[in-house]
Design a protein around this motif. Structure first.
Motif, PDB file in Angstrom:
ATOM      1  N   LEU A  45       0.820  -1.214   0.000  1.00 29.84           N
ATOM      2  CA  LEU A  45       0.000   0.000   0.000  1.00 29.84           C
ATOM      3  C   LEU A  45       0.856   1.267   0.000  1.00 29.84           C
ATOM      4  O   LEU A  45       0.329   2.369   0.125  1.00 29.84           O
ATOM      5  CB  LEU A  45      -0.917  -0.009   1.237  1.00 29.84           C
ATOM      6  N   GLU A  46       2.172   1.082  -0.111  1.00 30.21           N
ATOM      7  CA  GLU A  46       3.136   2.186  -0.148  1.00 30.21           C
ATOM      8  C   GLU A  46       3.084   3.043   1.110  1.00 30.21           C
ATOM      9  O   GLU A  46       3.182   4.265   1.067  1.00 30.21           O
ATOM     10  CB  GLU A  46       2.925   3.047  -1.398  1.00 30.21           C
ATOM     11  N   VAL A  47       2.937   2.362   2.256  1.00 26.19           N
ATOM     12  CA  VAL A  47       2.972   3.029   3.556  1.00 26.19           C
ATOM     13  C   VAL A  47       4.371   2.867   4.140  1.00 26.19           C
ATOM     14  O   VAL A  47       4.871   1.748   4.269  1.00 26.19           O
ATOM     15  CB  VAL A  47       1.930   2.437   4.530  1.00 26.19           C
ATOM     16  N   GLY A  48       5.010   3.987   4.470  1.00 23.64           N
ATOM     17  CA  GLY A  48       6.357   3.956   5.003  1.00 23.64           C
ATOM     18  C   GLY A  48       6.392   3.710   6.498  1.00 23.64           C
ATOM     19  O   GLY A  48       5.459   3.163   7.087  1.00 23.64           O
ATOM     20  N   GLU A  49       7.472   4.151   7.140  1.00 18.37           N
ATOM     21  CA  GLU A  49       7.671   3.893   8.562  1.00 18.37           C
ATOM     22  C   GLU A  49       6.919   4.876   9.450  1.00 18.37           C
ATOM     23  O   GLU A  49       6.598   4.557  10.592  1.00 18.37           O
ATOM     24  CB  GLU A  49       9.165   3.954   8.894  1.00 18.37           C
ATOM     25  N   HIS A  50       6.645   6.062   8.961  1.00 18.74           N
ATOM     26  CA  HIS A  50       6.051   7.104   9.794  1.00 18.74           C
ATOM     27  C   HIS A  50       4.533   7.133   9.601  1.00 18.74           C
ATOM     28  O   HIS A  50       4.004   7.938   8.838  1.00 18.74           O
ATOM     29  CB  HIS A  50       6.666   8.473   9.446  1.00 18.74           C
ATOM     30  N   TYR A  51       3.875   6.212  10.276  1.00 16.44           N
ATOM     31  CA  TYR A  51       2.424   6.147  10.127  1.00 16.44           C
ATOM     32  C   TYR A  51       1.723   6.198  11.484  1.00 16.44           C
ATOM     33  O   TYR A  51       2.290   5.848  12.521  1.00 16.44           O
ATOM     34  CB  TYR A  51       1.998   4.893   9.354  1.00 16.44           C
ATOM     35  N   VAL A  52       0.480   6.639  11.445  1.00 17.18           N
ATOM     36  CA  VAL A  52      -0.384   6.720  12.624  1.00 17.18           C
ATOM     37  C   VAL A  52      -1.566   5.788  12.398  1.00 17.18           C
ATOM     38  O   VAL A  52      -2.138   5.762  11.298  1.00 17.18           O
ATOM     39  CB  VAL A  52      -0.890   8.164  12.838  1.00 17.18           C
ATOM     40  N   VAL A  53      -1.924   5.023  13.416  1.00 17.80           N
ATOM     41  CA  VAL A  53      -3.109   4.163  13.344  1.00 17.80           C
ATOM     42  C   VAL A  53      -4.271   4.862  14.037  1.00 17.80           C
ATOM     43  O   VAL A  53      -4.132   5.337  15.175  1.00 17.80           O
ATOM     44  CB  VAL A  53      -2.861   2.792  14.009  1.00 17.80           C
ATOM     45  N   ILE A  54      -5.385   4.939  13.350  1.00 20.91           N
ATOM     46  CA  ILE A  54      -6.616   5.504  13.935  1.00 20.91           C
ATOM     47  C   ILE A  54      -7.710   4.453  13.866  1.00 20.91           C
ATOM     48  O   ILE A  54      -8.007   3.936  12.785  1.00 20.91           O
ATOM     49  CB  ILE A  54      -7.070   6.782  13.208  1.00 20.91           C
ATOM     50  N   GLN A  55      -8.279   4.139  15.010  1.00 17.61           N
ATOM     51  CA  GLN A  55      -9.440   3.232  15.077  1.00 17.61           C
ATOM     52  C   GLN A  55     -10.620   4.078  15.551  1.00 17.61           C
ATOM     53  O   GLN A  55     -10.776   4.359  16.734  1.00 17.61           O
ATOM     54  CB  GLN A  55      -9.195   2.075  16.044  1.00 17.61           C
ATOM     55  N   PRO A  56     -11.494   4.505  14.626  1.00 20.21           N
ATOM     56  CA  PRO A  56     -12.581   5.415  14.990  1.00 20.21           C
ATOM     57  C   PRO A  56     -13.839   4.738  15.512  1.00 20.21           C
ATOM     58  O   PRO A  56     -14.762   5.411  15.980  1.00 20.21           O
ATOM     59  CB  PRO A  56     -12.876   6.113  13.663  1.00 20.21           C
ATOM     60  N   THR A  57     -13.895   3.406  15.442  1.00 20.12           N
ATOM     61  CA  THR A  57     -15.142   2.697  15.745  1.00 20.12           C
ATOM     62  C   THR A  57     -15.110   2.024  17.109  1.00 20.12           C
ATOM     63  O   THR A  57     -14.049   1.753  17.662  1.00 20.12           O
ATOM     64  CB  THR A  57     -15.423   1.631  14.671  1.00 20.12           C
TER      65      THR A  57
END
Length: 358
Positions: free
Chosen positions: A179-191
């Motif tokens: 998915l071309e996601v690098g190392e600097h990512y944030v996870v958001i679980q809104p549900t």
């Protein structure tokens, strides 16, 4: 109590987050009785969240829905036979379902401890156990650990544990790479399971746009239900640059733990993934509405918590409207400011060539 127990059964039948928050009890028992085998009786649906915990010998799952009376009786008899065959010498009960008393009476354990629940004061319940532990503590982890007081344990292991195998992270990293996601990512679980625990979709979108502007990629996660996926997709549609939604509803609990563990930040509401983030020691921003924000707060020293009650009065739980989003009073600007506190670094904005190459 100086006994050296060899076979221990811990009973807790609640939801996924509740099960994760029992792990300090399991760890403390293993620390005190290192040669003991510790089994857990829990709802079958919640087994995956503890499935990789190396301190647990066996998970005994019990169905909590979808069966008729005859099937429930048959399941109970089968479960009782299975548990009796394990020859437990210690039973530690952390749940208040009345059927537990009947089950425990059928076990031959010499020591049977339960928390002294206010709603379970009948003679039948009390006489089903050898020890009643005072139900004390401000946080649910402290409350759970209080059950061990009759054993003379005062040196508690207080960290929660969310385990996963290296291959779980390898799988998630491969999916992120695709998915071309690098190392600097944030996870958001809104549900969350209940609407009254949820925040507004447009405010989540504002937070995502602010994170993208600072160069962080955002991965949205959720359960597999239609309402959860609709929420995730609605948030994505409102973003200037869409976050990653392809993983929503498509991860096991160990895979989700691996994903959150490597994240720069976790943002979510009062739900099991928030407790997973605390267990793997990822920085947390969490939002609470008309629930006990002290009792259920993330068990972490690296969290910023927003409680709707700091913005306006919240109803008592017995009086809340389960179809109302009480968290709506929390401004997106406050949450964005919290991300700047916990994420001091800034990268090239997402959407630029440089940003996509991270």
């Amino acid at each position: 109590m100086n006994k050296q127990f060899k076979r221990i059964l811990v009973i807790k039948m609640r939801f996924h987050g509740d099960m994760l928050l029992t792990t300090p009890v399991i760890s403390t028992l293993k620390q005190r009785y290192p040669d003991a085998k510790v089994d857990v009786l829990l709802y079958q649906d919640t087994m995956p969240i503890l499935s990789e915990n190396p301190e647990i010998n066996v998970l005994h799952g019990i169905k909590n829905r979808g069966t008729g009376t005859r099937a429930k009786i048959a399941n109970f008899v089968h479960l009782l036979k299975t548990l009796r065959a394990s020859h437990y010498d210690l039973v530690v009960n952390l749940t208040d379902q009345w059927i537990v008393a009947l089950l425990v009476r059928g076990l031959q354990a010499e020591t049977k401890i339960t928390q002294d629940f206010a709603q379970r004061q009948s003679r039948f319940w009390k006489n089903s156990f050898t020890h009643l532990a005072p139900y004390t503590g401000e946080h649910v982890v402290e409350r759970n650990l209080s059950v061990l007081r009759p054993l003379g344990i005062n040196d508690f292991y207080t960290d929660t544990t969310m385990s996963y195998r290296p291959e779980h992270w390898e799988t998630m990293r491969a999916r992120l790479d695709a998915l071309e996601v690098g190392e600097h990512y944030v996870v958001i679980q809104p549900t969350a399971r209940q609407l009254f625990k949820c925040w507004d979709d447009d405010k989540f979108a504002q937070v995502i746009d602010a994170l993208h502007a600072r160069g962080y990629e955002v991965v949205l996660t959720s359960g597999p239900g239609a309402d959860d996926l609709a929420c995730v997709n609605n948030i994505a549609r409102q973003c200037q640059t869409a976050p990653v939604t392809e993983l929503a509803g498509k991860t096991s609990f160990p895979q989700l733990a691996a994903l959150i563990d490597r994240a720069a930040l976790f943002i979510g509401v009062d739900s099991a993934p928030m407790h997973i983030a605390a267990a793997v020691k990822t920085p947390i921003i969490c939002l609470f509405g008309a629930t006990d924000h002290v009792f259920w707060r993330p068990w972490s020293d690296n969290a910023i918590q927003f409680w709707a009650g700091n913005y306006q009065a919240m109803p008592k739980r017995a009086e809340l409207d389960r179809n109302k989003k009480y968290l709506s009073v929390i401004p997106a600007a406050d949450v964005i400011q919290a991300t700047e506190t916990l994420l001091p670094d800034t990268f090239a904005p997402i959407g630029t060539a440089q940003g996509n190459a991270s």
